[in-house]
Design an enzyme around this catalytic site. Structure first.
Site, PDB file in Angstrom:
ATOM      1  N   ILE A  29     -43.310 -21.473  19.955  1.00 34.49           N
ATOM      2  CA  ILE A  29     -44.327 -20.471  19.632  1.00 34.49           C
ATOM      3  C   ILE A  29     -45.333 -20.299  20.780  1.00 34.49           C
ATOM      4  O   ILE A  29     -46.000 -19.268  20.873  1.00 34.49           O
ATOM      5  CB  ILE A  29     -45.032 -20.846  18.301  1.00 34.49           C
ATOM      6  CG1 ILE A  29     -45.642 -19.636  17.627  1.00 34.49           C
ATOM      7  CG2 ILE A  29     -46.052 -21.938  18.499  1.00 34.49           C
ATOM      8  CD1 ILE A  29     -44.639 -18.727  17.006  1.00 34.49           C
ATOM      9  N   HIS A  92     -37.168 -33.355  19.202  1.00 37.01           N
ATOM     10  CA  HIS A  92     -36.794 -32.020  19.668  1.00 37.01           C
ATOM     11  C   HIS A  92     -36.573 -32.024  21.166  1.00 37.01           C
ATOM     12  O   HIS A  92     -37.193 -32.778  21.903  1.00 37.01           O
ATOM     13  CB  HIS A  92     -37.839 -30.969  19.283  1.00 37.01           C
ATOM     14  CG  HIS A  92     -39.243 -31.302  19.692  1.00 37.01           C
ATOM     15  ND1 HIS A  92     -40.041 -32.171  18.996  1.00 37.01           N
ATOM     16  CD2 HIS A  92     -39.987 -30.879  20.739  1.00 37.01           C
ATOM     17  CE1 HIS A  92     -41.212 -32.263  19.575  1.00 37.01           C
ATOM     18  NE2 HIS A  92     -41.219 -31.494  20.654  1.00 37.01           N
TER      19      HIS A  92
HETATM   20  P1  AMP Z   1     -44.195 -31.796  22.016  1.00 36.06           P
HETATM   21  O1  AMP Z   1     -44.192 -32.504  20.676  1.00 36.06           O
HETATM   22  O2  AMP Z   1     -45.208 -32.406  22.949  1.00 36.06           O
HETATM   23  O3  AMP Z   1     -42.832 -31.702  22.631  1.00 36.06           O
HETATM   24  O4  AMP Z   1     -44.701 -30.295  21.768  1.00 36.06           O
HETATM   25  C1  AMP Z   1     -44.372 -29.607  20.586  1.00 36.06           C
HETATM   26  C2  AMP Z   1     -43.981 -28.189  20.912  1.00 36.06           C
HETATM   27  O5  AMP Z   1     -43.757 -27.525  19.676  1.00 36.06           O
HETATM   28  C3  AMP Z   1     -45.028 -27.371  21.678  1.00 36.06           C
HETATM   29  O6  AMP Z   1     -44.434 -26.781  22.822  1.00 36.06           O
HETATM   30  C4  AMP Z   1     -45.484 -26.322  20.656  1.00 36.06           C
HETATM   31  O7  AMP Z   1     -45.793 -25.075  21.254  1.00 36.06           O
HETATM   32  C5  AMP Z   1     -44.274 -26.221  19.741  1.00 36.06           C
HETATM   33  N1  AMP Z   1     -44.604 -25.809  18.382  1.00 36.06           N
HETATM   34  C6  AMP Z   1     -45.526 -26.340  17.560  1.00 36.06           C
HETATM   35  N2  AMP Z   1     -45.531 -25.705  16.366  1.00 36.06           N
HETATM   36  C7  AMP Z   1     -44.569 -24.744  16.449  1.00 36.06           C
HETATM   37  C8  AMP Z   1     -44.092 -23.746  15.546  1.00 36.06           C
HETATM   38  N3  AMP Z   1     -44.586 -23.602  14.314  1.00 36.06           N
HETATM   39  N4  AMP Z   1     -43.094 -22.918  15.953  1.00 36.06           N
HETATM   40  C9  AMP Z   1     -42.566 -23.051  17.199  1.00 36.06           C
HETATM   41  N5  AMP Z   1     -42.979 -23.978  18.095  1.00 36.06           N
HETATM   42  C10 AMP Z   1     -43.973 -24.806  17.729  1.00 36.06           C
END
Ligand code: AMP
Length: 131
Positions: A29, A92
């Site tokens: 996002i 992820h």
């Molecule tokens: P990290 O846990 O450090 O790998 O980062 C989490 C990633 O998830 C970040 O790049 C956020 O932009 C992304 N993120 C968080 N919430 C959402 C969502 N609802 N939809 C898509 N991406 C998300």
């Protein structure tokens, strides 16, 4: 349930790029670049290296199919892969189409894309993913 489990279950909206019984891919996002995609196992595990060896292997094969589709849709040198997991406690993989290594810097400002553009990128990727 983690926010990513809710996304994979369709309880929170996402821009879906690929999906099967075990894994789900959707646009980040807050993308670093157009086509920045996250790939998750549906099974809720925080730390990616707590997945079983077989799950980890299947996750990477699934991610490779998504990465090949991203490369067809977003002009790039290669699709880079990163694992952080510092923000969301659900394993992820980040797939990031790169023009240069600078595109992998998570300290870079994030893009702000319209919902329409996010949807059209996700639709284009989904159309190119092969089993
Ligand atoms: P990290 O846990 O450090 O790998 O980062 C989490 C990633 O998830 C970040 O790049 C956020 O932009 C992304 N993120 C968080 N919430 C959402 C969502 N609802 N939809 C898509 N991406 C998300």
């Amino acid at each position: 349930m983690s926010i990513f489990s809710k996304i994979a279950a369709g309880e929170i909206p996402s821009y879906c790029c690929a999906s099967n019984d075990e894994f789900y891919a959707f646009l980040d996002i807050n993308p670093l670049v157009k086509g920045h995609t996250l790939v998750i196992p549906r099974r809720e595990v925080d730390y990616i290296y707590d997945l079983t060896d077989d799950e980890l292997a299947r996750l990477h094969v699934f991610a490779a199919h998504v990465a090949r589709a991203i490369k067809e849709v977003i002009p790039c040198v290669k699709v880079g892969e990163a694992v952080l997991g510092l923000e969301v406690p659900h394993a992820h993989i980040h797939l990031i189409p790169m023009q240069s290594e600078r595109d992998m810097l998570f300290s870079n400002p994030k893009l702000q894309l319209s919902g329409e553009e996010m949807q059209s990128i996700a639709d284009a990727i989904r159309a190119k993913v092969t089993d």
